[in-house]
Write a protein that holds these residues in place. Sequence first.
Motif, short mmCIF file in Angstrom:
data_model
loop_
_atom_site.label_atom_id
_atom_site.label_comp_id
_atom_site.label_asym_id
_atom_site.label_seq_id
_atom_site.Cartn_x
_atom_site.Cartn_y
_atom_site.Cartn_z
N TYR A 33 85.89 88.14 -66.69
CA TYR A 33 84.82 87.91 -66.66
C TYR A 33 83.71 89.19 -66.60
O TYR A 33 84.32 90.31 -66.48
N TYR A 35 80.31 90.97 -64.90
CA TYR A 35 79.18 90.71 -64.38
C TYR A 35 78.50 92.26 -63.92
O TYR A 35 78.87 93.40 -64.15
N LEU A 43 75.82 90.08 -57.69
CA LEU A 43 76.22 89.75 -58.72
C LEU A 43 75.83 88.30 -59.98
O LEU A 43 75.88 87.17 -59.82
N LEU A 45 76.65 87.04 -63.75
CA LEU A 45 77.67 87.10 -65.27
C LEU A 45 76.11 87.03 -66.08
O LEU A 45 75.06 86.66 -66.73
N TYR A 48 81.50 85.22 -69.90
CA TYR A 48 82.90 85.23 -69.64
C TYR A 48 84.39 84.53 -70.49
O TYR A 48 83.24 84.49 -71.82
N ALA A 98 88.98 76.97 -61.09
CA ALA A 98 88.13 76.80 -59.64
C ALA A 98 88.80 77.64 -58.96
O ALA A 98 87.81 78.07 -58.00
N SER B 94 82.55 78.08 -56.48
CA SER B 94 82.32 77.70 -57.47
C SER B 94 82.92 75.85 -57.42
O SER B 94 82.55 75.89 -56.20
N SER B 95 83.18 74.87 -58.51
CA SER B 95 83.53 74.18 -58.21
C SER B 95 84.55 73.23 -59.20
O SER B 95 84.20 73.55 -60.57
N GLY B 96 85.22 72.20 -58.94
CA GLY B 96 85.66 72.00 -60.04
C GLY B 96 85.07 70.86 -61.03
O GLY B 96 85.74 70.44 -62.31
N ASN B 99 81.78 74.16 -64.86
CA ASN B 99 81.78 75.48 -66.12
C ASN B 99 82.61 76.61 -64.94
O ASN B 99 83.95 76.70 -65.38
N ASN B 100 82.96 75.30 -63.69
CA ASN B 100 84.53 76.40 -63.09
C ASN B 100 84.40 77.71 -62.12
O ASN B 100 84.80 78.09 -62.01
N ARG B 101 82.50 78.15 -63.25
CA ARG B 101 82.04 79.46 -62.61
C ARG B 101 81.45 80.37 -61.13
O ARG B 101 81.53 79.41 -60.29
N LEU B 102 82.35 80.85 -60.84
CA LEU B 102 81.65 81.60 -59.79
C LEU B 102 80.35 81.94 -59.42
O LEU B 102 79.44 82.44 -60.24
N PHE B 104 77.59 83.65 -57.25
CA PHE B 104 77.75 84.70 -56.21
C PHE B 104 76.43 84.78 -55.41
O PHE B 104 75.44 84.43 -55.32
#
Lengths: 113, 114
Positions: A33, A35, A43, A45, A48, A98, B94-96, B99-102, B104
């Motif tokens: 990724y 950021y 942060l 994104l 990625y 995840a 994030s979530s299953g 898109n699994n992205r974090l 913040f």
Amino acid sequence: NAGVTQTPKFRILKIGQSMTLQCAQDMNHNYMYWYRQDPGMGLKLIYYSVGAGITDKGEVPNGYNVSRSTTEDFPLRLELAAPSQTSVYFCASSPGTANTEAFFGQGTRLTVV
Amino acid sequence: AQSVAQPEDQVNVAEGNPLTVKCTYSVSGNPYLFWYVQYPNRGLQFLLKYITGDNLVKGSYGFEAEFNKSQTSFHLKKPSALVSDSALYFCAVSSGYGNNRLAFGKGNQVVVIP
């Protein structure tokens, strides 16, 4: 055990110049990724990658490009630097699922003047 | 899309007192929640995470966090703050699902006063 390595640590660019921020990880992580961190904004994104040859846009991709030719490397390219790109840039990697934590590099502080 | 709110910009606490940093989240599906800490001029370091199971999660440096599904919160706590805990703290989700992205939060500056 280097983890995620970013170069350079600091850079000053003039408006319109180009540069590449380098990022390398030695943990064999699939996900990587980029950021940017702006004061009080958290942060955001930029781009990625879920594996070599696969990249996708994040929240703020305009003005940036990436490539992922190997698992280890994920460079970020600024083609025409603008003052709005003054920020601290962080590269991170994770195994991919995840529920796994990301590992961050030390950051690159970029100033565009 | 997932999102995180950290309502306070700065948290001031006296050394030795309990420290709490607040976080609420929004996500589709089951949440995976993380806390990271950032010291000056450094990258983010992982502190702890909630995936499933016990709502109270223990992490590095004596920190813990409590997952509350009904309040969609994941507050970070430490029973007795140290001056060395002064740093910027980020909550992330994030979530299953998807898109699994974090995602913040904006971060909370913690200042521990000697």
